[in-house]
Write an enzyme that holds these catalytic residues in place. Structure first.
Site, PDB file in Angstrom:
ATOM      1  N   ASN A   9      25.011  96.320 -85.346  1.00  0.00           N
ATOM      2  CA  ASN A   9      25.637  97.362 -86.169  1.00  0.00           C
ATOM      3  C   ASN A   9      27.013  96.855 -86.578  1.00  0.00           C
ATOM      4  O   ASN A   9      27.943  96.872 -85.779  1.00  0.00           O
ATOM      5  CB  ASN A   9      25.738  98.653 -85.335  1.00  0.00           C
ATOM      6  CG  ASN A   9      26.533  99.734 -86.051  1.00  0.00           C
ATOM      7  OD1 ASN A   9      26.814  99.626 -87.246  1.00  0.00           O
ATOM      8  ND2 ASN A   9      26.890 100.774 -85.310  1.00  0.00           N
ATOM      9  N   LYS A  11      29.076  98.107 -88.625  1.00  0.00           N
ATOM     10  CA  LYS A  11      30.043  99.181 -88.947  1.00  0.00           C
ATOM     11  C   LYS A  11      30.763  98.819 -90.258  1.00  0.00           C
ATOM     12  O   LYS A  11      30.169  98.195 -91.125  1.00  0.00           O
ATOM     13  CB  LYS A  11      30.997  99.406 -87.772  1.00  0.00           C
ATOM     14  CG  LYS A  11      30.240  99.561 -86.445  1.00  0.00           C
ATOM     15  CD  LYS A  11      31.059 100.075 -85.324  1.00  0.00           C
ATOM     16  CE  LYS A  11      30.177 100.192 -84.075  1.00  0.00           C
ATOM     17  NZ  LYS A  11      30.841 100.818 -82.958  1.00  0.00           N
ATOM     18  N   HIS A  95      24.483 107.957 -85.355  1.00  0.00           N
ATOM     19  CA  HIS A  95      25.423 107.165 -84.550  1.00  0.00           C
ATOM     20  C   HIS A  95      26.584 108.075 -84.133  1.00  0.00           C
ATOM     21  O   HIS A  95      27.002 108.946 -84.883  1.00  0.00           O
ATOM     22  CB  HIS A  95      25.937 105.970 -85.369  1.00  0.00           C
ATOM     23  CG  HIS A  95      26.747 105.028 -84.534  1.00  0.00           C
ATOM     24  ND1 HIS A  95      28.069 105.269 -84.245  1.00  0.00           N
ATOM     25  CD2 HIS A  95      26.413 103.882 -83.889  1.00  0.00           C
ATOM     26  CE1 HIS A  95      28.509 104.295 -83.462  1.00  0.00           C
ATOM     27  NE2 HIS A  95      27.523 103.447 -83.228  1.00  0.00           N
ATOM     28  N   GLU A  97      29.644 107.717 -84.090  1.00  0.00           N
ATOM     29  CA  GLU A  97      30.791 107.782 -85.023  1.00  0.00           C
ATOM     30  C   GLU A  97      30.480 108.729 -86.178  1.00  0.00           C
ATOM     31  O   GLU A  97      31.369 109.417 -86.691  1.00  0.00           O
ATOM     32  CB  GLU A  97      31.133 106.363 -85.509  1.00  0.00           C
ATOM     33  CG  GLU A  97      31.787 105.554 -84.397  1.00  0.00           C
ATOM     34  CD  GLU A  97      31.547 104.058 -84.461  1.00  0.00           C
ATOM     35  OE1 GLU A  97      31.161 103.529 -85.519  1.00  0.00           O
ATOM     36  OE2 GLU A  97      31.739 103.400 -83.409  1.00  0.00           O
ATOM     37  N   GLU A 167      23.278 105.307 -76.482  1.00  0.00           N
ATOM     38  CA  GLU A 167      24.620 104.738 -76.568  1.00  0.00           C
ATOM     39  C   GLU A 167      25.633 105.716 -75.974  1.00  0.00           C
ATOM     40  O   GLU A 167      26.084 106.642 -76.676  1.00  0.00           O
ATOM     41  CB  GLU A 167      24.997 104.476 -78.026  1.00  0.00           C
ATOM     42  CG  GLU A 167      24.096 103.491 -78.736  1.00  0.00           C
ATOM     43  CD  GLU A 167      24.814 102.848 -79.913  1.00  0.00           C
ATOM     44  OE1 GLU A 167      24.992 101.627 -79.875  1.00  0.00           O
ATOM     45  OE2 GLU A 167      25.217 103.560 -80.836  1.00  0.00           O
ATOM     46  N   GLY A 173      32.608 100.310 -78.020  1.00  0.00           N
ATOM     47  CA  GLY A 173      33.853  99.700 -78.474  1.00  0.00           C
ATOM     48  C   GLY A 173      34.965  99.729 -77.440  1.00  0.00           C
ATOM     49  O   GLY A 173      36.127  99.474 -77.762  1.00  0.00           O
ATOM     50  N   SER A 212      29.171  98.214 -75.818  1.00  0.00           N
ATOM     51  CA  SER A 212      29.825  97.018 -75.278  1.00  0.00           C
ATOM     52  C   SER A 212      28.850  95.996 -74.699  1.00  0.00           C
ATOM     53  O   SER A 212      29.153  95.327 -73.704  1.00  0.00           O
ATOM     54  CB  SER A 212      30.895  97.413 -74.243  1.00  0.00           C
ATOM     55  OG  SER A 212      31.897  98.217 -74.853  1.00  0.00           O
ATOM     56  N   GLY A 233      27.625  96.376 -81.410  1.00  0.00           N
ATOM     57  CA  GLY A 233      28.677  96.509 -82.416  1.00  0.00           C
ATOM     58  C   GLY A 233      29.535  95.261 -82.460  1.00  0.00           C
ATOM     59  O   GLY A 233      29.196  94.268 -83.108  1.00  0.00           O
ATOM     60  N   GLY A 234      30.640  95.278 -81.730  1.00  0.00           N
ATOM     61  CA  GLY A 234      31.630  94.204 -81.795  1.00  0.00           C
ATOM     62  C   GLY A 234      31.044  92.804 -81.656  1.00  0.00           C
ATOM     63  O   GLY A 234      31.404  91.889 -82.416  1.00  0.00           O
TER      64      GLY A 234
END
Ligand code: PGA
Length: 250
Positions: A9, A11, A95, A97, A167, A173, A212, A233-234
């Protein structure tokens, strides 16, 4: 036998240069006969580029959200059929967010889930609790409510062409990962809940863990019996980090 999926993802990150080099790196470092499937979720402007680079490859791609309506006067929005047109296989739905920053309720998320199926996309339904909810022992109730919003409107059979991503919001994150045991517990809860309504559905549904995930913790998470891969993500923003997770998947 459930397939393992490692999904990135991205983002609101990226540029044409970054998308090109990241995807070329992923194509070079992965293969169609690997034990895991790979997918990426670029921002809308880069879907066309992803489509041109990934067409006919083993890597799938998807949108990060979609509007619940099939078309119409919705300035700034993107429909499921548009994502389908861009070759998307998947779309993220709900998601955290989107829920927290853009106010998507469980009912909104359920409509998006259904719109994705209508457009021939595979929704990746994201569920998970906040830190406060975990600390007050509400995790199962929160996740059940997020699943029930879809089940009550569209039925258990609507999960046939869906993936779920658990999640925990407190792990996204933050560098805080759920322990493999914490994640496995919730994954088993989700699977049992779906199994109680449709045994085949429960045993076949793919449930990803997100929050994470990185090259160091992925193998232990993916070794859990009810964890079928990760939504990352990251660590999906560089080929090296993302491929380390893909390698950990087997
Ligand atoms: P993270 O994000 O891997 O950076 O925690 C996961 C996600 O939001 O899907």
């Amino acid at each position: 036998m459930r397939r393992v999926l490692v999904a990135g993802n991205w983002k609101m990150h990226g540029s044409k240069t970054m998308v090109r080099s990241l995807l070329e790196g992923l194509l070079a470092g992965s293969s169609a006969d690997g034990n895991a499937d790979l997918a990426v979720f670029p921002s809308f402007p880069y879907l066309s580029l992803a489509q041109s680079i990934l067409a006919d490859s083993h890597i799938q791609w998807g949108g990060q959200t979609l509007n619940p309506n099939p078309q119409g006067a919705h300035t700034g929005e993107t429909s499921g059929s548009m994502l389908n047109d861009m070759g998307c296989h998947y779309v993220l739905v709900g998601h955290s967010e989107r829920r927290a920053i853009y106010g998507e309720s469980n009912a909104d998320v359920a409509l998006r889930f259904s719109a994705a199926l209508d457009a021939g996309l595979k929704p990746v339904l994201c569920v998970g609790e906040t830190r406060e909810e975990r600390e007050s022992e509400q995790t199962e109730a929160v996740v059940a409510g997020q699943l029930d919003a879809v089940i009550s409107s569209f039925g258990i059979d609507s999960f046939k062409h869906a993936t779920i991503a658990y999640e925990p919001v407190w792990a996204i994150g933050t560098g805080l990962t759920a322990t493999p045991q914490q994640a496995q517990h919730v994954h088993a809860f989700i699977r049992d809940k779906l199994s109680s309504l449709n045994g085949i559905m429960g045993s076949q549904i793919q449930i990803l863990y997100g929050g994470s995930v990185n090259g160091s913790n992925a193998a232990e998470l993916f070794a859990q019996s009810d964890i079928d891969g990760g939504l990352v993500g990251g660590a999906s923003l560089t080929a090296e980090d993302f491929l380390a997770i893909y390698t950990a998947a087997g």
